[in-house]
Design a protein around this motif. Structure first.
Motif, mmCIF file in Angstrom:
data_model
loop_
_atom_site.group_PDB
_atom_site.id
_atom_site.type_symbol
_atom_site.label_atom_id
_atom_site.label_comp_id
_atom_site.label_asym_id
_atom_site.label_seq_id
_atom_site.Cartn_x
_atom_site.Cartn_y
_atom_site.Cartn_z
ATOM 1 N N UNK A 85 -10.608 57.862 -33.413
ATOM 2 C CA UNK A 85 -9.833 58.656 -32.466
ATOM 3 C C UNK A 85 -8.365 58.232 -32.440
ATOM 4 N N UNK A 86 -8.106 56.953 -32.644
ATOM 5 C CA UNK A 86 -6.732 56.448 -32.648
ATOM 6 C C UNK A 86 -6.128 56.454 -34.048
ATOM 7 N N UNK A 87 -6.949 56.753 -35.044
ATOM 8 C CA UNK A 87 -6.450 56.817 -36.414
ATOM 9 C C UNK A 87 -6.240 55.462 -37.053
ATOM 10 N N UNK A 88 -6.900 54.429 -36.526
ATOM 11 C CA UNK A 88 -6.792 53.101 -37.127
ATOM 12 C C UNK A 88 -7.938 52.881 -38.104
ATOM 13 N N UNK A 89 -7.671 52.139 -39.165
ATOM 14 C CA UNK A 89 -8.696 51.844 -40.164
ATOM 15 C C UNK A 89 -8.613 50.385 -40.583
ATOM 16 N N UNK A 90 -9.760 49.841 -40.939
ATOM 17 C CA UNK A 90 -9.853 48.515 -41.551
ATOM 18 C C UNK A 90 -10.718 48.670 -42.791
ATOM 19 N N UNK A 91 -10.137 48.415 -43.937
ATOM 20 C CA UNK A 91 -10.860 48.567 -45.195
ATOM 21 C C UNK A 91 -11.013 47.215 -45.876
ATOM 22 N N UNK A 92 -12.241 46.642 -45.875
ATOM 23 C CA UNK A 92 -12.480 45.421 -46.660
ATOM 24 C C UNK A 92 -12.554 45.816 -48.145
#
Length: 371
Positions: free
Chosen positions: A220-227
């Motif tokens: 919803x906030x458009x944040x991502x964490x990609x390992x």
């Protein structure tokens, strides 16, 4: 000679010069080329030494000695291509497109800045303080020039970045910030068959951490964490004593970025497998280029300027960063993609749309009447 014909003649000169980021002499030569052009219209020009790892940059000012400015126009001088590429693929025109290394990324934008300044109305240049910044190492992430850009942005009211508009002509009104972290796990090795319980598996700790880090993202906030990069172990029959994970974090505003980084740090300080410890380090960081209320006001002025130039400006929000991010950290409105449109960047398919050259130059001339 029409404006477009004159522009393309100048563009051929810039494109047919090798100026990959590591070719500091070539990049400096392009800075000198642009210096001569700005000198020819009476602007104050200064070649900027940004250290031994980069070619020289250039700053051009319409008001000599000015300490602040109303707007920054920025584009980068370097390309991604190796020496010899300009001779291998010299500038050419086929149909409604131009081709050649860096023709669109970002030589077309570099040159569009000069033409807009050359064609600007005298009353606008008398009223405005305009700084044109050309940096030499954007394709490397601007390691030598980012602080220069940031420092100049701290003295400006707004900034426009002249990376190419998207293939369909869209400009960029916001960009995500990016941070990269590497987390290193240290365990204890053992034989996977004879005495596995004597080991402490770094791979298992890394996998548990990666799953938890991934869940920090907020759609919803458009944040991502990609390992995105996971490395560990030396064999399937060995309990792994070492593993690393490199995570890419992205966010639309810096407060969300701070929250993501705090969350990742907290995870890195937890125990995921008894006997396994971990260390974390931030490898890189780029602030967000947000769509703020001030940016919205700038976008509306550009929309009006585009309409006056007989086209409708369309906009996108981009997940990747640019030099606009480095300037936005100072809290000023920044927009990107202000150059003529193109696509195929970083490969031999790169092209510039000829039909967008004059309209984008006139858009900037019209914008200066509204600043």
């Amino acid at each position: 000679m029409t404006l477009r014909d004159e522009y393309l003649a100048h563009l051929a000169m810039l494109v047919n010069r090798d100026c990959g980021s590591h070719n500091t002499a070539g990049v400096t030569a392009v800075a000198e080329d642009m210096k001569k052009l700005f000198d020819s219209i009476g602007w104050e020009t200064t070649i900027v030494d940004l250290g031994p790892k980069a070619g020289h940059g250039l700053i051009a000012k319409n008001k000599p000695g000015s300490e602040t400015c109303d707007v920054i126009f920025n584009a980068h001088l370097d390309t991604v291509f190796p020496d010899g590429e300009a001779a291998k693929r010299p500038f050419k025109i086929e149909g409604d497109r131009a081709y050649g290394p860096g023709c669109s990324d970002c030589k077309s934008g570099v040159l569009a800045i000069w033409y807009a300044c050359k064609l600007a109305h005298k009353e606008d240049l008398d009223r405005l303080s305009v700084w044109c910044l050309f940096n030499p190492d954007e394709e490397l992430g601007s390691p030598s020039s980012m602080h220069w850009l940031e420092e100049c942005a701290g003295k400006a009211k707004a900034a426009l970045v002249f990376e190419a508009a998207r293939a369909n002509g869209e400009l960029v009104r916001s960009r995500k910030g990016v941070a990269t972290y590497r987390v290193s796990f240290k365990g204890v090795s053992a034989h996977a068959g004879n005495n596995p319980w004597d080991g402490c598996n770094a791979n298992v700790a890394a996998m548990r951490f990666a799953l938890a880090a991934y869940e920090l993202a907020d759609k919803d906030r458009g944040t991502t964490v990609n390992p995105g990069l996971i490395q560990g172990g030396t064999g399937s029959n060995i309990i792994s004593d070492a593993a690393t994970i490199t995570c890419d974090l992205r966010y639309w505003n810096d407060l969300d970025g701070d929250a993501l980084e705090a969350g990742l740090k907290a995870l890195a300080e937890k125990t995921w497998v008894e006997g396994v410890t971990q260390e974390y380090v931030r490898l890189s960081h780029s602030p967000a280029m947000p769509y703020s209320p001030d940016t919205k006001a700038l976008v509306e002025k550009i929309n009006e300027a585009a309409e006056e130039a007989s086209f409708t400006a369309e906009w996108v929000d981009a997940g990747g960063g640019s030099d606009g991010n480095h300037m936005a950290v100072k809290g000023i409105p920044v927009v990107d993609g202000c150059g003529p449109a193109g696509a195929g960047f970083h490969c031999d398919k790169e092209y510039l749309r000829l039909d967008t050259i004059e309209e984008r130059i006139h858009m900037i001339v019209n914008l200066m009447k509204r600043l």
